[in-house]
Design a protein around this motif. Sequence first.
Motif, PDB file in Angstrom:
ATOM      1  N   ASP A   1      21.174  42.620 109.288  1.00 26.43           N
ATOM      2  CA  ASP A   1      21.221  41.231 108.842  1.00 26.43           C
ATOM      3  C   ASP A   1      19.897  40.492 109.041  1.00 26.43           C
ATOM      4  O   ASP A   1      19.847  39.377 109.566  1.00 26.43           O
ATOM      5  CB  ASP A   1      22.377  40.475 109.512  1.00 26.43           C
ATOM      6  CG  ASP A   1      23.733  41.014 109.092  1.00 26.43           C
ATOM      7  OD1 ASP A   1      23.793  41.942 108.261  1.00 26.43           O
ATOM      8  OD2 ASP A   1      24.750  40.494 109.586  1.00 26.43           O
ATOM      9  N   ALA A   2      18.829  41.127 108.572  1.00 26.15           N
ATOM     10  CA  ALA A   2      17.510  40.497 108.634  1.00 26.15           C
ATOM     11  C   ALA A   2      17.481  39.239 107.778  1.00 26.15           C
ATOM     12  O   ALA A   2      16.895  38.224 108.173  1.00 26.15           O
ATOM     13  CB  ALA A   2      16.434  41.476 108.184  1.00 26.15           C
ATOM     14  N   THR A   3      18.102  39.304 106.606  1.00 25.01           N
ATOM     15  CA  THR A   3      18.131  38.157 105.692  1.00 25.01           C
ATOM     16  C   THR A   3      19.549  38.003 105.152  1.00 25.01           C
ATOM     17  O   THR A   3      20.393  38.874 105.325  1.00 25.01           O
ATOM     18  CB  THR A   3      17.159  38.347 104.506  1.00 25.01           C
ATOM     19  OG1 THR A   3      17.659  39.391 103.658  1.00 25.01           O
ATOM     20  CG2 THR A   3      15.754  38.684 104.979  1.00 25.01           C
ATOM     21  N   HIS A   4      19.749  36.873 104.470  1.00 23.90           N
ATOM     22  CA  HIS A   4      21.049  36.662 103.807  1.00 23.90           C
ATOM     23  C   HIS A   4      20.918  35.504 102.816  1.00 23.90           C
ATOM     24  O   HIS A   4      20.250  34.516 103.103  1.00 23.90           O
ATOM     25  CB  HIS A   4      22.131  36.362 104.837  1.00 23.90           C
ATOM     26  CG  HIS A   4      23.526  36.351 104.292  1.00 23.90           C
ATOM     27  ND1 HIS A   4      24.008  37.323 103.450  1.00 23.90           N
ATOM     28  CD2 HIS A   4      24.545  35.480 104.473  1.00 23.90           C
ATOM     29  CE1 HIS A   4      25.262  37.058 103.142  1.00 23.90           C
ATOM     30  NE2 HIS A   4      25.610  35.939 103.745  1.00 23.90           N
ATOM     31  N   ARG A   5      21.535  35.695 101.673  1.00 22.25           N
ATOM     32  CA  ARG A   5      21.637  34.656 100.635  1.00 22.25           C
ATOM     33  C   ARG A   5      20.298  34.245 100.037  1.00 22.25           C
ATOM     34  O   ARG A   5      20.112  33.071  99.683  1.00 22.25           O
ATOM     35  CB  ARG A   5      22.381  33.442 101.158  1.00 22.25           C
ATOM     36  CG  ARG A   5      23.787  33.769 101.616  1.00 22.25           C
ATOM     37  CD  ARG A   5      24.714  32.619 101.355  1.00 22.25           C
ATOM     38  NE  ARG A   5      26.037  32.963 101.807  1.00 22.25           N
ATOM     39  CZ  ARG A   5      27.052  33.234 100.995  1.00 22.25           C
ATOM     40  NH1 ARG A   5      26.884  33.215  99.714  1.00 22.25           N
ATOM     41  NH2 ARG A   5      28.220  33.526 101.490  1.00 22.25           N
ATOM     42  N   ILE A   6      19.371  35.194  99.963  1.00 27.36           N
ATOM     43  CA  ILE A   6      18.113  34.946  99.262  1.00 27.36           C
ATOM     44  C   ILE A   6      17.825  36.146  98.364  1.00 27.36           C
ATOM     45  O   ILE A   6      18.437  37.195  98.507  1.00 27.36           O
ATOM     46  CB  ILE A   6      16.929  34.689 100.240  1.00 27.36           C
ATOM     47  CG1 ILE A   6      16.744  35.856 101.214  1.00 27.36           C
ATOM     48  CG2 ILE A   6      17.125  33.375 100.987  1.00 27.36           C
ATOM     49  CD1 ILE A   6      15.544  35.720 102.126  1.00 27.36           C
ATOM     50  N   SER A   7      16.879  35.959  97.463  1.00 26.00           N
ATOM     51  CA  SER A   7      16.550  37.044  96.539  1.00 26.00           C
ATOM     52  C   SER A   7      15.896  38.200  97.281  1.00 26.00           C
ATOM     53  O   SER A   7      15.360  38.032  98.386  1.00 26.00           O
ATOM     54  CB  SER A   7      15.600  36.536  95.452  1.00 26.00           C
ATOM     55  OG  SER A   7      14.302  36.335  95.990  1.00 26.00           O
ATOM     56  N   LEU A   8      15.924  39.347  96.664  1.00 26.76           N
ATOM     57  CA  LEU A   8      15.301  40.529  97.253  1.00 26.76           C
ATOM     58  C   LEU A   8      13.807  40.316  97.445  1.00 26.76           C
ATOM     59  O   LEU A   8      13.251  40.699  98.477  1.00 26.76           O
ATOM     60  CB  LEU A   8      15.569  41.758  96.371  1.00 26.76           C
ATOM     61  CG  LEU A   8      15.061  43.091  96.894  1.00 26.76           C
ATOM     62  CD1 LEU A   8      15.624  43.394  98.281  1.00 26.76           C
ATOM     63  CD2 LEU A   8      15.422  44.196  95.917  1.00 26.76           C
ATOM     64  N   ASP A   9      13.146  39.686  96.483  1.00 24.37           N
ATOM     65  CA  ASP A   9      11.709  39.413  96.617  1.00 24.37           C
ATOM     66  C   ASP A   9      11.425  38.510  97.808  1.00 24.37           C
ATOM     67  O   ASP A   9      10.488  38.757  98.578  1.00 24.37           O
ATOM     68  CB  ASP A   9      11.151  38.790  95.332  1.00 24.37           C
ATOM     69  CG  ASP A   9      11.035  39.790  94.200  1.00 24.37           C
ATOM     70  OD1 ASP A   9      11.024  41.018  94.465  1.00 24.37           O
ATOM     71  OD2 ASP A   9      10.954  39.347  93.029  1.00 24.37           O
ATOM     72  N   GLU A  10      12.222  37.450  97.975  1.00 22.33           N
ATOM     73  CA  GLU A  10      12.046  36.554  99.127  1.00 22.33           C
ATOM     74  C   GLU A  10      12.294  37.305 100.430  1.00 22.33           C
ATOM     75  O   GLU A  10      11.556  37.130 101.404  1.00 22.33           O
ATOM     76  CB  GLU A  10      13.009  35.372  99.044  1.00 22.33           C
ATOM     77  CG  GLU A  10      12.704  34.376  97.946  1.00 22.33           C
ATOM     78  CD  GLU A  10      13.794  33.323  97.845  1.00 22.33           C
ATOM     79  OE1 GLU A  10      13.538  32.175  98.276  1.00 22.33           O
ATOM     80  OE2 GLU A  10      14.894  33.665  97.354  1.00 22.33           O
ATOM     81  N   ALA A  11      13.331  38.126 100.448  1.00 21.94           N
ATOM     82  CA  ALA A  11      13.664  38.901 101.645  1.00 21.94           C
ATOM     83  C   ALA A  11      12.519  39.831 102.026  1.00 21.94           C
ATOM     84  O   ALA A  11      12.096  39.868 103.185  1.00 21.94           O
ATOM     85  CB  ALA A  11      14.949  39.688 101.411  1.00 21.94           C
ATOM     86  N   ASN A  12      12.011  40.571 101.061  1.00 21.86           N
ATOM     87  CA  ASN A  12      10.896  41.490 101.333  1.00 21.86           C
ATOM     88  C   ASN A  12       9.672  40.730 101.828  1.00 21.86           C
ATOM     89  O   ASN A  12       8.969  41.194 102.732  1.00 21.86           O
ATOM     90  CB  ASN A  12      10.560  42.300 100.086  1.00 21.86           C
ATOM     91  CG  ASN A  12      11.602  43.356  99.787  1.00 21.86           C
ATOM     92  OD1 ASN A  12      12.261  43.875 100.678  1.00 21.86           O
ATOM     93  ND2 ASN A  12      11.758  43.674  98.508  1.00 21.86           N
TER      94      ASN A  12
END
Length: 173
Positions: A52-63
């Motif tokens: 759960d590094a990220t959640h509810r954001i785009s893949l590009d934003e997460a990366n």
Amino acid sequence: MIYFTSNMHLGHEAIIHMCNRPFKNVEEMNRALIRNINSMVHKNDTVYLLGDATHRISLDEANDLISKLNGHKIRIRGNHDKKYDKSLFEGIYDFLELKGYCSTSVSLMHYAMPEWPKSRHGSIHLHGHQHNRFEYNIQMKEQGIKRYDVGMDGNDYFPVSLNRILEFMEVEK
């Protein structure tokens, strides 16, 4: 050095209220969590991200957010994780058992397990997922259960070093 963390939920505005995090907005939270991790984890350190590094954001934003974290990153998949850019990680697992870092093995998984390899013989289990406060870790120790939640919410929004966990668990290094 070796560090562990979980449940950053970078980009997840609602987690601030759901877990009573002390941030005004998601941008402040993202900056603070990345700053806190990078203040401890240096370029040649290893950090295990237990889901759960990220959640509810785009893949590009997460990366992009994950790329800002220092250290050699090893990912343990969580229930909210995306198919992040594999090049950001030195390994990606559902479960991982670490051996040779201390006098016992350390089992890593996003979810808390009631039993894990060698759990009846002193091994340690590190997990996230539950968004526990630090009192949970104290309760586990008091009950003789060597299970530790490395999530941000229970560790003052910082990663936890293996040395700190071993000292807390009173395990030989």
